[in-house]
Design an enzyme around this catalytic site. Sequence first.
Site, PDB file in Angstrom:
ATOM      1  N   GLU A 155       0.823  -1.218   0.000  1.00 13.85           N
ATOM      2  CA  GLU A 155       0.000   0.000   0.000  1.00 13.85           C
ATOM      3  C   GLU A 155       0.852   1.261   0.000  1.00 13.85           C
ATOM      4  O   GLU A 155       0.741   2.105   0.885  1.00 13.85           O
ATOM      5  CB  GLU A 155      -0.936  -0.006   1.211  1.00 13.85           C
ATOM      6  CG  GLU A 155      -2.013  -1.067   1.152  1.00 13.85           C
ATOM      7  CD  GLU A 155      -3.155  -0.749   0.195  1.00 13.85           C
ATOM      8  OE1 GLU A 155      -3.081   0.267  -0.540  1.00 13.85           O
ATOM      9  OE2 GLU A 155      -4.112  -1.532   0.162  1.00 13.85           O
ATOM     10  N   GLU A 161      -3.788 -10.579  -0.113  1.00  8.54           N
ATOM     11  CA  GLU A 161      -4.673 -10.522   1.054  1.00  8.54           C
ATOM     12  C   GLU A 161      -6.065 -10.901   0.568  1.00  8.54           C
ATOM     13  O   GLU A 161      -6.525 -10.403  -0.457  1.00  8.54           O
ATOM     14  CB  GLU A 161      -4.726  -9.114   1.664  1.00  8.54           C
ATOM     15  CG  GLU A 161      -3.412  -8.665   2.265  1.00  8.54           C
ATOM     16  CD  GLU A 161      -3.420  -7.219   2.774  1.00  8.54           C
ATOM     17  OE1 GLU A 161      -4.494  -6.693   3.116  1.00  8.54           O
ATOM     18  OE2 GLU A 161      -2.325  -6.637   2.824  1.00  8.54           O
TER      19      GLU A 161
HETATM   20  C1  IPT Z   1      -5.228  -3.709   3.663  1.00  8.99           C
HETATM   21  C2  IPT Z   1      -3.821  -3.592   4.174  1.00  8.99           C
HETATM   22  O1  IPT Z   1      -2.873  -3.981   3.216  1.00  8.99           O
HETATM   23  C3  IPT Z   1      -3.608  -4.414   5.387  1.00  8.99           C
HETATM   24  O2  IPT Z   1      -2.380  -4.027   5.948  1.00  8.99           O
HETATM   25  C4  IPT Z   1      -4.729  -4.239   6.365  1.00  8.99           C
HETATM   26  O3  IPT Z   1      -4.726  -2.903   6.781  1.00  8.99           O
HETATM   27  C5  IPT Z   1      -6.042  -4.510   5.728  1.00  8.99           C
HETATM   28  O4  IPT Z   1      -6.212  -3.692   4.645  1.00  8.99           O
HETATM   29  C6  IPT Z   1      -7.179  -4.247   6.685  1.00  8.99           C
HETATM   30  O5  IPT Z   1      -7.085  -4.982   7.844  1.00  8.99           O
HETATM   31  S1  IPT Z   1      -5.479  -2.322   2.632  1.00  8.99           S
HETATM   32  C7  IPT Z   1      -7.198  -2.048   2.463  1.00  8.99           C
HETATM   33  C8  IPT Z   1      -7.397  -0.668   1.926  1.00  8.99           C
HETATM   34  C9  IPT Z   1      -7.813  -3.020   1.546  1.00  8.99           C
END
Ligand code: IPT
Length: 926
Positions: free
Chosen positions: A394, A470
């Site tokens: 990010e 993720e």
């Molecule tokens: C995403 C992040 O990469 C991760 O670090 C964590 O913050 C997650 O979200 C939420 O728990 S970024 C998000 C804008 C999809």
Amino acid sequence: MDLETFTPGSGRLEPRAALRSDAPTLDLNGTWRFRLAPTATLPDDFARPGFDDGGWDELPVPSHWPLHGHGAPAYTNVSFPFPVDPPHVPDDNPTGDYRRVFDLPDGWTGGRLRFEGAESFARVWLNGHELGFWTGSRLPVEFDAGPWLRQGRNVLAVRVHQWSNASYLEDQDMWWLPGIFRDVTLTRSTADVFVRASYADGHGTLCFDGPGTLSVPELGVTALEPGEEVTVEVEPWTAETPRLYDAVVTAPQETLRLRIGFRTISIVDGVLLANGRPLLLKGVNRHEFHPEHGRAVPYETMREDVLLMKRHNVNAVRTSHYPPHPRFLDLCDELGLWVIDECDLETHGFGQVGWRGNPTDDPRYAEALLDRMRRTVERDKNHPSVIMWSLGNEAGVGRNLAVMADWARERDPSRPLHYEGDWSCANTDVYSRMYASHAEVEAIGRGEEDPLDDPDLDARRRTMPFLQCEYAHAMGNGPGGLAEYQALFERYPRLAGGFIWEWIDHGLVHPEHEYAYGGDYGEPVHDSNFVIDGLVFPDRTPSPGLLDLKKVFEPVRFEFGDGVVRIVNRYDFLDLAHLDFLVTVEDSAEHRLEVPAGGGEVKLPALPEGTGERWLTVRAVLAGDQPWAGAGYEIAWGQTRLSPPEPRSGEIVAGPWSAGLVRDGGEITAGESAFDAQTGRLVRLFGLPVEGPRLDLWRAPTDNDRYGGLEATWRGLGLHRLTHRVDGLEVGDTLIVRTRVAAAATDLGMRATYRWSVAGDGALLLSLDIDPEGDWRDPIPRLGVTMTLPGDAVDRVTWYGRGPGEAYPDTGMAARVGRWTATVDELQTPYVYPQENGHRADVRWAAFGPFTVSGDPVFGMTVRRWSAEELTAARHRPDLAAGERVHLHLDLAQQGIGTATCGPGTLPAYDLKAGPATLRLRFEPR
Ligand code: IPT
């Protein structure tokens, strides 16, 4: 000191690998003298050897000072906790001064001071001489201490500022925790070694850069010269078969010991391959976290993480969002996990200001970003477990990504590059996304994704494997939708799998709240419980989400036919020879199944006869001990139903009113049971004072319900404040209670008609017809009844249905059919942020203290010592205290869970839509 500098450090030595050397090394961890100041503007005199630190506190190193009574932790996800105004830093800048006196062993000369991690800007002095400064919190740094070391007593001083220009590069979603939180050593090791060990067709090719010569005695490789290449017969390294070979580098000044794994990562026709075979990443995102120590994670805890991952069929880790402690990667090499090693870079908070001023695209930060990438790659380049480098997380898009990527490609062409933040993939070798919906993942799997504007980039991206760095946000109850993602990953070769967000709840031990999350330290800007989104609770107890994940990631599948089971090997590399297969029917003894190493169809043994509903369970367990679990440990299981339940229609026909239905003052009695004559509600059940059951649609919103917007919808409809109106009560053979259930200020309602009758054997039968009125377009939380009993009436519940753990329509893959027993306390899932939990699915019957409830055929069951209202209001575990009643929720259906906190909501198939329905329950005395 200029905390606003763009320079990543001064006085530092070139980065090099983390190595095990026999060169003398002094451990400088331990108790240091410490003082904290609220600002950075302090004199440097504390660094003088003769400075009197008698009035200072003591602080362990490694640690974070806010976790030792100095200041407080603060949590933000995306937001910077200071104005976005680079390169400026706030005047309020907690600054920790550290002092450590150490004695140099006799005869010691020269050496390097090595810091594995300090957050976030540190200056270091040795015997009053300033060696330099560094940034890059989760990256090592070394200084030449030689010229300044003295025989005997030496004084090391470090000043750590919480905030600097480098803080703009470290906006990861986690607690802000300053301090020297990784090891400090003085070492006389100076060597750097880069071993390259590839694998193809039974052979490993080995070469290395570095001083001296390299030997691998087990392979007969001796005195390999730098740059020389040798090819030998080897067993490959994979996460499933983490074969390591001990190697020795004999350098002039020191001997280095390495563990080499031979493996090749490649991309062919858009498919990610390891050693020429398709690789499916079944991964998790791991932050470093310990509930008392923050990111100063003890070695045993790192090991526990790896063991837990292995035991839950996880095969990969993304080190979100920075390189982990170096020993964690040793564990991944040794026990077998594929690793995406991520650079310590995140500038997410710039996204909140339209990415204006993003360091990723600002040439003034190019050196700092490159420095971070170099230190990542140089430190971890010898790990077979590391299969990709990630540029960061990010951090938006910008020219500095190319600077990082170009250098990494040149330095280490053997590992693909990963970065999610730039969907054009201009600087990466894989196409990575986060939280893409199932539909989008499927489109990408088919190669049918929406094109990029730039045709060249688009063409390039179409040749890339896809992964979700993720997905399935494991916040609170959930995540839902796991099985559907896995099915896609397994169907399309382009899909290389993904990494669940995330491994652990970052709840900090708190005297009042048990575990703290954002806001619990009075932070003016925070992101509440978004830091509580892991597959394990802060103490590393697996949550139901991890148990589901284990099931979904199973490397063995069972497909049942008539008298046979087909066993499918879904390992990428292993066969099934290391497993035993055991068959059982209900509670009978287990039989062993002979299964060929390659899997295939196997005849089921002759099974014990029986009556009624019976299930057969096959389990694959470890045949022998593995380094990460003992013999007998279950890896996979499958179930099939052998025979259906016996029809019970005869019984549920209303029998003659043996005890009679008697109006008795304000009550209508049926034997030992009684109803309120006004409301028609059951007030006594087989002598036990009860309330209800009555229609209930509410559940304490899950995080996904809350952040995904459903809670607001439900509150808008007033589902948490339903009123019940009795429209009619008829007493005949059957007690009929007609009601309308609705909320104030809405014109939606549900007709609920309760029909109570008594069976010949004295059982009470309830048939509840539910008829929605009005335009119920949104999903509802649940559809069922709630009743309460005296608290001492129930301690233990025994049921036949799915268990032992909780299950919702799109979760609970880990729950299998059987007869289970648990206390009411054990039926609760202690989510750190309390919310709906503990629902047991497909219950045929359940025995609660003095009575049994049976479904027709099944019901959902939740039993608590507090009400849904109390659960809704709770914010931390200790807010929930056992009351005087036990609350029983008996459901026809529940809304799915989904993963809307981040990512898609409940898939349509798991939405609970209001419609005409009937719930039938049978209550029997025990
Ligand atoms: C995403 C992040 O990469 C991760 O670090 C964590 O913050 C997650 O979200 C939420 O728990 S970024 C998000 C804008 C999809």
